[in-house]
Design an enzyme around this catalytic site. Structure first.
Site, PDB file in Angstrom:
ATOM      1  CG  HIS A   1      35.434  34.368  42.366  1.00  0.00           C
ATOM      2  ND1 HIS A   1      34.651  33.601  41.540  1.00  0.00           N
ATOM      3  CD2 HIS A   1      34.627  35.345  42.849  1.00  0.00           C
ATOM      4  CE1 HIS A   1      33.420  34.089  41.533  1.00  0.00           C
ATOM      5  NE2 HIS A   1      33.388  35.155  42.313  1.00  0.00           N
TER       6      HIS A   1
ATOM      7  CB  SER B   1      31.858  35.653  45.083  1.00  0.00           C
ATOM      8  OG  SER B   1      30.526  35.374  44.744  1.00  0.00           O
TER       9      SER B   1
END
Length: 258
Positions: free
Chosen positions: A224, A159
């Site tokens: 993220h 991610s």
């Protein structure tokens, strides 16, 4: 007059290779539930716990540069400590995923946004950027989560690196049209500029974060955000200078979807 031949579509070999490796690693591991070697039921759950801990990354280990003792989950047999190099675990964790949905979501975003960025940068530069952003996101999260409950929780998945790809894509192709499925509108496919889709994604990550850099589901949202910001900054400082005015993907990759 003769017609000029159309340029052949670019084959994003590095993007496809990353997806293939992630899929194969997942299918071969105990989390997928497909390999009978790991057994079933409680035995497979114990194997999956040890597998993720072995190949995943623990933020506290990065800051101390030392592996922590491994404690098996309740009801699982002791397996001892793993010969683990914390800095290397950041790389291995990028190819390990915690479930089918986790894998599918990450690979979809990589497939949608990685190809065009790879064509702009080239396969080798794309790979180096992907790995570097994965390291940036993970180490950044380790600093954010230091001292909190997230510091000793294992992280897996690509991610952070993929978020960096999204950030770079936004800077290089802000006006590219992206086809998105909107759940609130019965998953109707609608096309929006990349800055709308990725801007919305960034806001969702931002509002989901808490003071420890994570949220109730245990998602490392801070990783993220850090990866996304790093990818955007890289493209702003370097890639956008080389490809100034590239408001749309290359001719061979004209449309994306998510």
């Amino acid at each position: 007059m003769s017609r000029l031949p159309r340029p052949s579509p670019y084959l994003p070999v590095m993007t496809y290779a990353l997806i293939l490796i992630c899929v194969l690693v997942f299918l071969a591991g105990p989390v997928s539930g497909l390999d009978p070697f790991y057994g079933s039921g409680a035995a497979r759950a114990c194997a999956a716990d040890a597998y993720v801990r072995h190949w995943g990354v623990v933020p506290a280990e990065l800051l101390n540069n030392q592996a922590l003792p491994f404690h098996a989950a309740a009801g699982c047999p002791a397996v001892g400590d793993f010969p683990k190099i914390p800095a290397l675990s950041v790389l291995t964790a990028m190819f390990v995923h915690g479930g089918w949905v986790h894998l599918a979501g990450n690979m979809l975003f990589l497939f949608v946004f990685g190809a065009a960025l790879e064509e702009r940068l080239g396969p080798l530069a794309f790979l180096l950027l992907y790995v570097a952003l994965g390291y940036l996101a993970t180490y950044g999260y380790a600093l954010v989560a230091a001292g909190g409950p997230g510091a000793t929780q294992t992280l897996v998945g690509a991610s952070g690196a993929i978020a960096g790809v999204l950030g770079a894509y936004l800077r290089v192709f802000p006006k590219a049209r992206v086809t998105s499925l909107i759940p609130m509108l019965f998953f109707l496919p609608l096309r929006f500029p990349a800055w709308v889709v990725l801007g919305f994604w960034f806001v969702v990550q931002w509002v989901s974060i808490d003071a420890a850099g994570e949220a109730v589901p245990g998602v490392a949202y801070a990783a993220h955000l850090i990866g996304f910001a790093g990818g955007f900054l890289f493209a702003w400082l370097f890639a956008s200078r080389r490809y100034a005015g590239a408001s749309a993907p290359p001719a061979s990759i004209q449309e994306s979807s998510s």
